[in-house]
Design a protein around this motif. Structure first.
Motif, mmCIF file in Angstrom:
data_model
loop_
_atom_site.group_PDB
_atom_site.id
_atom_site.type_symbol
_atom_site.label_atom_id
_atom_site.label_comp_id
_atom_site.label_asym_id
_atom_site.label_seq_id
_atom_site.Cartn_x
_atom_site.Cartn_y
_atom_site.Cartn_z
ATOM 1 N N ARG A 85 1.678 -7.328 9.045
ATOM 2 C CA ARG A 85 0.442 -7.998 8.649
ATOM 3 C C ARG A 85 0.343 -9.365 9.324
ATOM 4 N N TRP A 86 -0.891 -9.715 9.648
ATOM 5 C CA TRP A 86 -1.142 -10.979 10.327
ATOM 6 C C TRP A 86 -1.285 -12.101 9.297
ATOM 7 N N CYS A 87 -0.531 -13.189 9.519
ATOM 8 C CA CYS A 87 -0.630 -14.368 8.667
ATOM 9 C C CYS A 87 -1.464 -15.404 9.398
ATOM 10 N N ARG A 88 -2.641 -15.700 8.865
ATOM 11 C CA ARG A 88 -3.528 -16.654 9.533
ATOM 12 C C ARG A 88 -2.981 -18.074 9.460
ATOM 13 N N THR A 89 -2.230 -18.386 8.401
ATOM 14 C CA THR A 89 -1.675 -19.732 8.256
ATOM 15 C C THR A 89 -0.604 -20.008 9.297
ATOM 16 N N CYS A 90 0.346 -19.076 9.431
ATOM 17 C CA CYS A 90 1.455 -19.249 10.382
ATOM 18 C C CYS A 90 1.127 -18.735 11.773
ATOM 19 N N GLN A 91 0.000 -18.018 11.935
ATOM 20 C CA GLN A 91 -0.413 -17.476 13.227
ATOM 21 C C GLN A 91 0.649 -16.555 13.814
ATOM 22 N N LEU A 92 1.027 -15.529 13.044
ATOM 23 C CA LEU A 92 2.033 -14.577 13.511
ATOM 24 C C LEU A 92 1.890 -13.264 12.751
ATOM 25 N N TRP A 93 2.507 -12.238 13.341
ATOM 26 C CA TRP A 93 2.595 -10.944 12.676
ATOM 27 C C TRP A 93 3.867 -10.919 11.830
ATOM 28 N N ARG A 94 3.701 -10.683 10.538
ATOM 29 C CA ARG A 94 4.851 -10.655 9.644
ATOM 30 C C ARG A 94 5.564 -9.311 9.728
ATOM 31 N N PRO A 95 6.881 -9.310 9.912
ATOM 32 C CA PRO A 95 7.638 -8.050 9.876
ATOM 33 C C PRO A 95 7.590 -7.443 8.476
ATOM 34 N N PRO A 96 8.002 -6.198 8.329
ATOM 35 C CA PRO A 96 8.039 -5.578 7.011
ATOM 36 C C PRO A 96 8.897 -6.381 6.042
ATOM 37 N N ARG A 97 8.438 -6.511 4.811
ATOM 38 C CA ARG A 97 9.113 -7.171 3.696
ATOM 39 C C ARG A 97 9.131 -8.691 3.835
ATOM 40 N N ALA A 98 8.509 -9.242 4.875
ATOM 41 C CA ALA A 98 8.352 -10.687 4.975
ATOM 42 C C ALA A 98 7.096 -11.104 4.213
ATOM 43 N N SER A 99 7.076 -12.343 3.759
ATOM 44 C CA SER A 99 5.936 -12.822 2.981
ATOM 45 C C SER A 99 5.781 -14.315 3.190
#
Length: 339
Positions: free
Chosen positions: A103-117
């Motif tokens: 999933r894309w995190c707009r705050t951190c500007q990155l794609w989050r790996p599985p189970r990351a939050s």
């Protein structure tokens, strides 16, 4: 990190409070409780003090270590839809029948790996995110889980041993005898044992730390985190085997949280120097022209630098596009330089 109310020392507020509380309890046990017991309890006292020291050490390990920051990369393109905070993509994973969801995190500007939050308090994304703990002043995630479990273990051990010592001290005063109640120590010992409010600590209630310690051990064995369990994102033993998270948690390389923050800040500064017009196939080199403010010279990657004309980007004001961080509308027009 976003500071909450009463956090006068930032991320160190919680650990400082807990450290002072542990020192106060240890001092009271050493000066009042253990000297009251007539028979030899030196081994119990030594183990109790070791537990207190271990609690403080691993408390600050939890605070000072990086929880497992997810670092952004220039090689990953953002989602096509602008402003889409929960854009999802699927990549081939270890299991061919089960693609890996990111999933894309707009705050951190990155794609989050599985189970990351993403943690709103720390304002970062962390691998195997469990929860944010105000008492350690940090997130419990992949990089801090082992320190957090050790912190809970030594804290619960110290509270249990302290409770046993306090009960032995009360029994030594013989509360069944009416004359024993003329001794002020018995009132302090009972308050120290049962009242659940600092600075009257209530060691019996603090001994309930064994419950979160056991829960963390069970979740580590079951391959699930607190957030996944609460939101039902992942079931117990969803990976198909027991203790699959044990190796990643124990083998993650320790890193100070400030070291991770410097890497993030360096990446942000690098991105602020790149005009929003650039795409991955344009320009390996960006140089600022000293004679013209806000002008950039860009050369195409892989081309002969002796023959390619530089492209200069000049800012043009327009009401249709926005500058990042300035709030002013800006577009860029390309001007070919002299051959």
């Amino acid at each position: 990190m976003r500071e909450g109310p009463f956090q006068f020392f930032g991320a160190a507020t919680g650990p400082l409070i807990v450290t002072l509380l542990i020192l106060a309890v240890s001092l009271f046990l050493g000066l009042a409780v253990y000297p009251t017991i007539s028979y030899n309890v030196l081994p119990l006292q030594v183990i109790n003090q070791i537990a207190a020291a271990g609690t403080i050490i691993f408390l600050w390990c939890c605070n000072l270590m990086d929880p497992g920051t997810v670092f952004p990369s220039n090689d990953e393109a953002p989602p096509l839809a602008s402003g889409e905070n929960y854009a999802t993509r699927y990549l081939p994973g270890p299991n061919p029948d089960q693609p890996e969801e990111q999933r894309w995190c707009r705050t951190c500007q990155l794609w989050r790996p599985p189970r990351a939050s993403h943690c709103r308090t720390c304002d970062r994304c962390f691998l195997r995110f469990d929860h944010h703990c105000i008492w350690i002043g940090n997130c419990v995630a992949l990089g801090t889980m082992r320190w957090f479990i050790l912190f809970l273990f030594f804290a619960s051990l110290g509270c249990v041993l302290g409770s046993v010592a306090t009960i032995l001290a009360i029994a030594e005063l013989n509360p069944g005898n009416s004359e024993a109640w003329s001794d002020w120590r018995i009132y302090f010992f009972i308050a120290f044992l049962v009242f659940p409010c600092p600075p009257v600590v209530g060691l019996l209630f603090l001994s309930l730390l064994t419950i979160p310690f056991m829960m963390q051990m069970f979740m580590l064995a079951g391959g699930v985190t607190t957030k996944e369990r609460v939101r039902h994102h992942r079931r117990w033993f969803d990976g198909g085997k027991c203790c699959e998270d044990l190796a990643p948690v124990c083998s993650s390389s320790p890193q100070l949280r400030w070291s991770a923050k410097r890497k993030i800040d360096a990446w942000v500064e690098e991105q602020e120097c790149v005009p929003p017009l650039l795409t991955p196939n344009v320009a390996a080199t960006i140089t600022t022209l000293p004679s013209q403010n806000s002008f950039c010279s860009i050369q195409h990657e892989g081309a002969d630098l002796a023959t390619v004309n530089p492209i200069t980007l000049t800012p043009d004001r327009s009401p249709t596009h926005g500058d990042r961080g300035t709030g002013e509308a800006t577009t860029f027009s390309a001007i070919t330089g002299p051959e």
